[in-house]
Design an enzyme around this catalytic site. Structure first.
Site, PDB file in Angstrom:
ATOM      1  N   LYS A  64       0.461  -0.500  15.251  1.00 13.66           N
ATOM      2  CA  LYS A  64       1.809  -0.684  15.630  1.00 13.66           C
ATOM      3  C   LYS A  64       2.364  -1.601  16.417  1.00 13.66           C
ATOM      4  O   LYS A  64       3.457  -1.813  16.954  1.00 13.66           O
ATOM      5  CB  LYS A  64       2.358   0.667  16.577  1.00 13.66           C
ATOM      6  CG  LYS A  64       2.327   1.959  15.427  1.00 13.66           C
ATOM      7  CD  LYS A  64       3.477   1.856  14.743  1.00 13.66           C
ATOM      8  CE  LYS A  64       3.365   2.827  13.497  1.00 13.66           C
ATOM      9  NZ  LYS A  64       3.896   2.582  12.185  1.00 13.66           N
ATOM     10  N   TYR A  93      -9.391   5.554   7.226  1.00 10.00           N
ATOM     11  CA  TYR A  93      -9.686   5.718   8.471  1.00 10.00           C
ATOM     12  C   TYR A  93     -10.570   7.069   8.768  1.00 10.00           C
ATOM     13  O   TYR A  93     -10.043   8.034   7.968  1.00 10.00           O
ATOM     14  CB  TYR A  93      -8.469   6.247   9.360  1.00 10.00           C
ATOM     15  CG  TYR A  93      -7.324   5.267   9.441  1.00 10.00           C
ATOM     16  CD1 TYR A  93      -6.459   4.828   8.528  1.00 10.00           C
ATOM     17  CD2 TYR A  93      -7.116   4.665  10.743  1.00 10.00           C
ATOM     18  CE1 TYR A  93      -5.409   3.847   8.720  1.00 10.00           C
ATOM     19  CE2 TYR A  93      -6.045   3.406  10.991  1.00 10.00           C
ATOM     20  CZ  TYR A  93      -5.436   3.124  10.027  1.00 10.00           C
ATOM     21  OH  TYR A  93      -4.262   2.246  10.098  1.00 10.00           O
ATOM     22  N   TYR A 140       3.868   6.176  10.407  1.00  6.86           N
ATOM     23  CA  TYR A 140       3.081   5.266  10.052  1.00  6.86           C
ATOM     24  C   TYR A 140       3.850   4.188   9.087  1.00  6.86           C
ATOM     25  O   TYR A 140       3.749   2.953   9.466  1.00  6.86           O
ATOM     26  CB  TYR A 140       1.716   5.720   9.233  1.00  6.86           C
ATOM     27  CG  TYR A 140       0.663   4.643   8.978  1.00  6.86           C
ATOM     28  CD1 TYR A 140      -0.497   4.703   9.757  1.00  6.86           C
ATOM     29  CD2 TYR A 140       0.887   3.526   8.149  1.00  6.86           C
ATOM     30  CE1 TYR A 140      -1.430   3.822   9.426  1.00  6.86           C
ATOM     31  CE2 TYR A 140      -0.154   2.678   7.974  1.00  6.86           C
ATOM     32  CZ  TYR A 140      -1.405   2.788   8.702  1.00  6.86           C
ATOM     33  OH  TYR A 140      -2.427   1.766   8.556  1.00  6.86           O
ATOM     34  N   HIS A 187       0.908  -1.050   0.091  1.00 11.36           N
ATOM     35  CA  HIS A 187       0.075   0.097  -0.072  1.00 11.36           C
ATOM     36  C   HIS A 187       0.907   1.242  -0.061  1.00 11.36           C
ATOM     37  O   HIS A 187       1.802   1.255   0.726  1.00 11.36           O
ATOM     38  CB  HIS A 187      -0.729   0.030   1.296  1.00 11.36           C
ATOM     39  CG  HIS A 187      -2.164  -0.904   0.962  1.00 11.36           C
ATOM     40  ND1 HIS A 187      -3.318  -0.703   1.607  1.00 11.36           N
ATOM     41  CD2 HIS A 187      -2.085  -2.021   0.422  1.00 11.36           C
ATOM     42  CE1 HIS A 187      -4.110  -1.540   1.364  1.00 11.36           C
ATOM     43  NE2 HIS A 187      -3.587  -2.531   0.327  1.00 11.36           N
ATOM     44  N   PRO A 196      -4.945   0.120  18.657  1.00 12.99           N
ATOM     45  CA  PRO A 196      -4.712  -0.380  17.241  1.00 12.99           C
ATOM     46  C   PRO A 196      -4.428   0.795  16.216  1.00 12.99           C
ATOM     47  O   PRO A 196      -4.310   0.300  15.041  1.00 12.99           O
ATOM     48  CB  PRO A 196      -5.943  -1.492  17.153  1.00 12.99           C
ATOM     49  CG  PRO A 196      -6.801  -0.803  17.930  1.00 12.99           C
ATOM     50  CD  PRO A 196      -6.178  -0.149  18.990  1.00 12.99           C
TER      51      PRO A 196
END
Ligand code: APR
Ligand code: PHB
Length: 387
Positions: free
Chosen positions: A290, A195, A382, A72, A286
């Protein structure tokens, strides 16, 4: 029996450490209390940082990852009906890989089987002893004693190793929300993960393959899964993830559960001959994906440090806890930041204070998606801090 390193717990941390030690020619045993089927059946995290992928590649553990992993290039952040893409490749030159923890555990275990590693399941009453001495050992309920040089606690949050450290304390916080997660037999409706902040609560769209979607909803920690029939789950996912011109495809739900959210860091990850890795030492909520990556970062560091020690250099091992915790605290702040930016604070009783909080989160998302500097900071964390 005698071995060099006794690893307690066959989650991703314990299984991966076994492979690192095997490659370094260091003897080990892995003792797991649950059954093999139970360990293989657990569905958990789903995103690997580039550093985690690199470690699996270095160890030659990448064949299943190559077959199943989905590369991704970024994520979507969504709020107020807008969906904004953050392109990690453009921002920081890195990618992440969507690959289920369940698939990773299955592969790590299959490779241990192929190598003939000593991995034992359904071992009850495992206990560490003599960690202050030069001769530690582990005992089990059926009377076995395993003498070793080092004991590694890879036994998760509820394990026996952390409590064996004299005077260990922890810093932790709970969150006033939980995640309801589902697996559904339907092709993902998105290329990258979404998200979303929505007035009715956070929602997220992830995936496990090109045929299986993984989706999450913010719920109250007191809610029970019985209150969430499948049609209610889809209705809320449609509401919270919906944007004009986009369709969320529905499918058969094959798994659903509610998980509480917690941040937790132990005061130390070592005492004498005992070292903690993964969830035994720290837990993150979550939202930034991580947990698994932190476990991999710990075992990469500890594996290297043990190899150095057997090669005559003590110093990396003496710095293990300090080094691992320094990285972990950066990861903790990122996970807390992502979590608080994206969840609705229903627990705030005063309506005006609650509305103020929500509006500032929208402002935070506007800034995070609108400023290239802010985008790059999110992308850098991220995609993963250096190991
Ligand atoms: N004796 C033997 N095994 C034990 C004991 C014990 N007393 N206590 C716990 N275990 C086992 C558990 O049954 C489990 O299989 O230790 C293992 C710990 O595995 P995980 O909980 O998966 O922890 P870890 O390997 O650190 O992986 C962290 O898991 O929760 C996710 O988000 C988290 O992705 C991260 C990953
Ligand atoms: C998942 O796919 O399970 C997943 C992905 C990203 C997250 C959390 C969970 O932040």
């Amino acid at each position: 029996m005698r071995t060099q390193v006794a690893i307690i717990g066959a989650g991703p941390a314990g299984l991966l450490l076994g492979h690192i030690l095997q490659r370094a020619g260091i003897g080990f045993v892995i003792l797991e209390q649950k059954s093999r089927e139970y360990v293989l059946g657990r569905i958990r995290a789903g995103v690997l940082e580039q550093g985690s992928v690199d470690i699996l590649r270095d160890l030659g553990l990448d064949s299943d990852l190559d077959a199943r992993g989905l590369t991704h290039h970024g994520i979507y952040l969504q709020y107020e009906g807008q969906r904004r893409h953050l392109d990690f490749v453009d921002l920081v030159g890195r990618t992440v890989t969507v690959y289920g923890q369940q698939a990773l555990v299955r592969h790590l275990l299959a490779e241990h089987d192929r190598l003939g590693s000593d991995v034992r399941f359904e071992v009850e009453g495992v206990a560490p002893h003599g960690i202050d001495s030069g001769a530690p050992y582990v005992t089990t309920a059926d009377g076995e004693r395993i003498d070793c040089d080092f004991i590694v606690g890879a036994d998760g949050y509820h394990g026996v190793c952390r409590p064996a450290i004299p005077g260990v304390t922890a810093l932790e916080r709970d969150y006033p929300y939980a995640w309801l997660g589902i697996l559904a037999d339907v092709a993902p409706s998105t290329d990258d993960l979404i998200y979303a902040l929505h007035p009715e609560g956070f929602a997220m769209h992830s995936m496990r393959s090109l045929e299986v979607s993984r989706l999450y909803l913010q719920v109250d920690p007191s809610e029970s899964i019985d209150e969430w029939p499948d049609d209610r789950i889809w209705e809320q996912l449609q509401t919270r993830l919906g944007v004009d011109g986009w369709t969320l495809h529905e499918g058969t739900i094959t798994e659903k559960s509610i998980t509480p959210m917690r941040s937790f860091v132990a005061s130390t990850l070592e005492h004498g001959r005992l070292f903690l890795v993964g969830d035994a030492g720290h837990i993150v909520p979550p939202t930034g994906a991580k947990g698994l990556n932190s476990a991999i970062a710990d075992v990469a560091l500890l594996g290297r440090s043990l190899a150095a020690r057997y090669g005559g250099d003590d110093s990396p091992l003496t710095r293990y806890s300090a080094s691992a915790l320094a990285r972990q605290w950066k990861v903790q702040q990122f996970s807390q930041w992502m979590t608080e930016m994206l969840h609705v604070h229903r627990e705030i009783a005063d309506e005006s204070t609650r509305a103020f909080r929500y509006r500032s989160q929208v402002g935070q998302l506007e800034y995070t998606t609108g400023s290239r500097h802010a985008q790059a900071a999110l992308a850098e964390q991220y995609a993963g801090l250096p190991f």
